[in-house]
Design a protein around this motif. Sequence first.
Motif, PDB file in Angstrom:
ATOM      1  N   ARG A 125       0.480  -1.933  11.619  1.00 35.88           N
ATOM      2  CA  ARG A 125      -0.166  -0.825  12.319  1.00 35.88           C
ATOM      3  C   ARG A 125       0.866  -0.120  13.188  1.00 35.88           C
ATOM      4  NH1 ARG A 125      -2.949  -0.356  17.614  1.00 35.88           N
ATOM      5  NH2 ARG A 125      -4.598   1.213  17.454  1.00 35.88           N
TER       6      ARG A 125
ATOM      7  N   PRO B 266       6.693   5.084   8.954  1.00 37.42           N
ATOM      8  CA  PRO B 266       6.137   5.813   7.814  1.00 37.42           C
ATOM      9  C   PRO B 266       5.967   4.879   6.618  1.00 37.42           C
ATOM     10  CG  PRO B 266       7.880   7.087   8.851  1.00 37.42           C
ATOM     11  CD  PRO B 266       7.900   5.735   9.511  1.00 37.42           C
ATOM     12  N   LEU B 267       5.034   5.189   5.755  1.00 38.97           N
ATOM     13  CA  LEU B 267       4.619   4.273   4.707  1.00 38.97           C
ATOM     14  C   LEU B 267       5.758   3.865   3.777  1.00 38.97           C
ATOM     15  CD1 LEU B 267       2.202   2.763   3.552  1.00 38.97           C
ATOM     16  CD2 LEU B 267       1.722   4.767   2.128  1.00 38.97           C
TER      17      LEU B 267
ATOM     18  N   ALA C 258      -2.087  -1.316   5.445  1.00 36.39           N
ATOM     19  CA  ALA C 258      -1.494  -0.586   6.563  1.00 36.39           C
ATOM     20  C   ALA C 258      -2.554   0.280   7.228  1.00 36.39           C
ATOM     21  CB  ALA C 258      -0.336   0.280   6.076  1.00 36.39           C
TER      22      ALA C 258
ATOM     23  N   LYS D 100      -3.570   3.300   9.168  1.00 35.89           N
ATOM     24  CA  LYS D 100      -2.951   4.615   9.322  1.00 35.89           C
ATOM     25  C   LYS D 100      -3.947   5.588   9.936  1.00 35.89           C
ATOM     26  CE  LYS D 100       1.236   4.095   7.697  1.00 35.89           C
ATOM     27  NZ  LYS D 100       2.436   4.493   8.467  1.00 35.89           N
TER      28      LYS D 100
ATOM     29  N   ALA E 296      -3.079   9.728   6.262  1.00 34.49           N
ATOM     30  CA  ALA E 296      -2.876   8.615   5.328  1.00 34.49           C
ATOM     31  C   ALA E 296      -2.729   9.087   3.889  1.00 34.49           C
ATOM     32  CB  ALA E 296      -4.032   7.627   5.446  1.00 34.49           C
TER      33      ALA E 296
ATOM     34  N   GLU F 112       0.572  10.833   3.435  1.00 36.35           N
ATOM     35  CA  GLU F 112       1.652   9.858   3.518  1.00 36.35           C
ATOM     36  C   GLU F 112       1.752   9.050   2.229  1.00 36.35           C
ATOM     37  OE1 GLU F 112       3.106   6.596   6.814  1.00 36.35           O
ATOM     38  OE2 GLU F 112       1.566   8.045   7.394  1.00 36.35           O
TER      39      GLU F 112
END
Length: 253
Positions: free
Chosen positions: A149, A153-154, A173, A175, A179, A182
Amino acid sequence: MTERAEGQEEGAVLPPPPEAALKAFGDSLPDVVRYAELLADAGVRRGLIGPREVPRLWERHLLNCVVLSEVVPEGVTVCDVGSGAGLPGIPLALVRPDLKITLLEPLLRRTTFLQEVVELLGLDHVTVVRGRAEEVLGTLPPVHVVTARAVAPLDRLAGWGVPLLRPYGEMLALKGDTAEEELRGARDALHKLGVVETAVEHVGEGVVDPLSTVVRARVGESPGGVRFAAKRAKAAKAARSGSRAPRGGRRRR
């Protein structure tokens, strides 16, 4: 009454748990309140959370994190990457004693706080490990689920978290509103890391408003992709020989 933490703004007082907290945490709510009090006090003084976050600890942080439990399978191993002050790992641990959770965090002041929380709350199914994901690759057993969390960035997060998964494991994750965007931008990077399936889901119906957003990334037979396989095998061999071990982690017994 405790003294106001240095730098804490006027009015930054921890509110009582909302009604949704009882629904989300159930019998573990007293322990969650103790954790929230620690975050609002020592967490602020040690710079783990900002003082402005204290009034919204319940809705924005604790409840937002615990609803991740809805998409974590029963009885699996979990690594919370970049655990920080323990979000989402600690709320997840408080409601899911069936999980074996590793809180992975590189900063000493944070791992010290995490270990104190684990011991205070008697979370025997939680291990605190100091280190970066790339440092413990091969020395920590691969896990079923990686959680994160507000870490990165992804595409960058996946580079750290996905190689820690066992075959057919999943990264979850938490987000925000971006989301979907991303995920679109990270698809190529995820594919190279061995991710075979992705989705964006909203969890926490009846607990949080707006719902919490989770990006799910499931791997196939080779988590992390081919380029991580040799590194993982080399690190595992070194760990077996005793030449390398994660820093600062221990399981409370």
